[in-house]
Design a protein around this motif. Structure first.
Motif, short mmCIF file in Angstrom:
data_model
loop_
_atom_site.label_atom_id
_atom_site.label_comp_id
_atom_site.label_asym_id
_atom_site.label_seq_id
_atom_site.Cartn_x
_atom_site.Cartn_y
_atom_site.Cartn_z
N SER A 36 0.83 -1.20 0.00
CA SER A 36 0.00 0.00 0.00
C SER A 36 0.87 1.26 0.00
O SER A 36 0.63 2.20 -0.77
N TRP A 37 1.87 1.27 0.86
CA TRP A 37 2.78 2.43 0.92
C TRP A 37 3.52 2.61 -0.40
O TRP A 37 3.62 3.73 -0.92
N LEU A 38 4.03 1.52 -0.97
CA LEU A 38 4.77 1.61 -2.24
C LEU A 38 3.87 2.10 -3.38
O LEU A 38 4.31 2.92 -4.20
N ARG A 39 2.62 1.62 -3.43
CA ARG A 39 1.71 2.06 -4.48
C ARG A 39 1.40 3.56 -4.35
O ARG A 39 1.33 4.28 -5.34
N GLN A 40 1.22 4.02 -3.11
CA GLN A 40 0.96 5.45 -2.90
C GLN A 40 2.19 6.28 -3.27
O GLN A 40 2.08 7.34 -3.89
N PHE A 41 3.37 5.79 -2.93
CA PHE A 41 4.61 6.49 -3.26
C PHE A 41 4.80 6.59 -4.77
O PHE A 41 5.13 7.64 -5.31
N GLU A 42 4.55 5.48 -5.47
CA GLU A 42 4.66 5.48 -6.93
C GLU A 42 3.65 6.45 -7.56
O GLU A 42 3.97 7.14 -8.53
N ALA A 43 2.44 6.52 -7.00
CA ALA A 43 1.42 7.44 -7.51
C ALA A 43 1.87 8.88 -7.34
O ALA A 43 1.68 9.72 -8.23
N GLU A 44 2.50 9.19 -6.20
CA GLU A 44 3.00 10.55 -5.97
C GLU A 44 4.12 10.91 -6.95
O GLU A 44 4.29 12.07 -7.30
N LEU A 45 4.86 9.91 -7.41
CA LEU A 45 5.93 10.14 -8.38
C LEU A 45 5.39 10.19 -9.81
O LEU A 45 6.15 10.43 -10.75
N GLY A 46 4.07 9.95 -9.97
CA GLY A 46 3.48 9.99 -11.31
C GLY A 46 3.41 8.63 -11.98
O GLY A 46 3.18 8.55 -13.18
N TYR A 47 3.61 7.57 -11.24
CA TYR A 47 3.56 6.21 -11.79
C TYR A 47 2.47 5.41 -11.10
O TYR A 47 2.73 4.36 -10.51
N GLN A 49 -0.23 2.84 -10.19
CA GLN A 49 -0.41 1.45 -10.58
C GLN A 49 -1.88 1.19 -10.86
O GLN A 49 -2.74 1.47 -10.03
N THR A 50 -2.17 0.67 -12.03
CA THR A 50 -3.56 0.37 -12.39
C THR A 50 -3.87 -1.12 -12.27
O THR A 50 -5.02 -1.50 -12.15
N LYS A 51 -2.84 -1.94 -12.29
CA LYS A 51 -3.01 -3.39 -12.18
C LYS A 51 -2.70 -3.83 -10.76
O LYS A 51 -1.95 -3.16 -10.05
N PRO A 52 -3.23 -4.98 -10.36
CA PRO A 52 -2.90 -5.49 -9.03
C PRO A 52 -1.42 -5.84 -8.92
O PRO A 52 -0.79 -6.27 -9.89
N THR A 53 -0.87 -5.64 -7.75
CA THR A 53 0.52 -6.00 -7.49
C THR A 53 0.60 -7.52 -7.30
O THR A 53 -0.15 -8.07 -6.49
N PRO A 54 1.47 -8.20 -8.03
CA PRO A 54 1.58 -9.66 -7.85
C PRO A 54 2.24 -9.98 -6.50
O PRO A 54 3.20 -9.34 -6.10
N PHE A 84 -6.70 -6.93 7.13
CA PHE A 84 -6.46 -5.90 6.11
C PHE A 84 -6.19 -6.53 4.76
O PHE A 84 -6.56 -5.99 3.71
N VAL A 85 -5.57 -7.69 4.76
CA VAL A 85 -5.23 -8.37 3.51
C VAL A 85 -6.50 -8.68 2.72
O VAL A 85 -6.50 -8.61 1.49
N GLN A 86 -7.60 -9.00 3.39
CA GLN A 86 -8.85 -9.30 2.69
C GLN A 86 -9.38 -8.07 1.97
O GLN A 86 -9.81 -8.14 0.82
N GLU A 87 -9.35 -6.93 2.64
CA GLU A 87 -9.81 -5.68 2.02
C GLU A 87 -8.92 -5.30 0.84
O GLU A 87 -9.40 -4.82 -0.19
N PHE A 88 -7.65 -5.53 0.98
CA PHE A 88 -6.70 -5.18 -0.07
C PHE A 88 -6.93 -6.06 -1.30
O PHE A 88 -6.84 -5.60 -2.43
N LEU A 89 -7.23 -7.33 -1.07
CA LEU A 89 -7.52 -8.26 -2.16
C LEU A 89 -8.84 -7.90 -2.83
O LEU A 89 -8.92 -7.87 -4.06
N GLU A 90 -9.86 -7.59 -2.04
CA GLU A 90 -11.16 -7.21 -2.60
C GLU A 90 -11.07 -5.92 -3.40
O GLU A 90 -11.80 -5.73 -4.38
N GLY A 91 -10.18 -5.01 -3.02
CA GLY A 91 -9.99 -3.76 -3.75
C GLY A 91 -9.16 -3.91 -5.00
O GLY A 91 -8.84 -2.94 -5.68
#
Length: 118
Positions: A36-47, A49-54, A84-91
């Motif tokens: 979650s932190w990495l995806r937010q950080f990448e979004a702030e850098l302009g990258y 993520q639109t696909k789920p993280t494997p 939290f993992v369940q919510e992350f998977l459902e999202g």
């Protein structure tokens, strides 16, 4: 990122678990917080993520527990914060990939293995 490992953590869990499935499930929850932190950080850098993280997992019980949020007598003692993992998977933020233990290269760092495996 770019087919390479971005984050790696190896540490002793703070809680006692009753099974390897519980331990792996708790580790999945910690991993989802890191993702979650990495995806937010990448979004702030302009990258963004639109696909789920494997997410590679070597415990089918933990995958089942995260994918099927029904709580029964065997899982009611697990602290709510680990779900939290369940919510992350459902999202659709992560997608599980099962990796058999024989193919899991991380086992060198986490399990006592015979010399042939090293």
């Amino acid at each position: 990122m770019a087919n390479g490992v971005v984050s790696w953590v190896l540490r002793k869990q703070k809680t006692v678990t009753l099974s390897s499935t519980e331990a792996e499930y708790m580790a999945l929850s910690d991993t989802c917080r890191q993702i979650s932190w990495l995806r937010q950080f990448e979004a702030e850098l302009g990258y963004a993520q639109t696909k789920p993280t494997p997410l590679c997992v070597d415990n089918q019980g933990a995958i089942f527990l995260a994918s099927n949020p029904a709580h029964d007598r065997r899982t009611k003692h697990i602290d709510i914060c680990y779900h939290f993992v369940q919510e992350f998977l459902e999202g659709n933020h992560i997608k599980f990939y099962y990796v058999p233990s024989a193919d899991n290269i991380a086992n060198v760092l986490t399990k006592p293995l015979a010399k042939q495996k090293h």
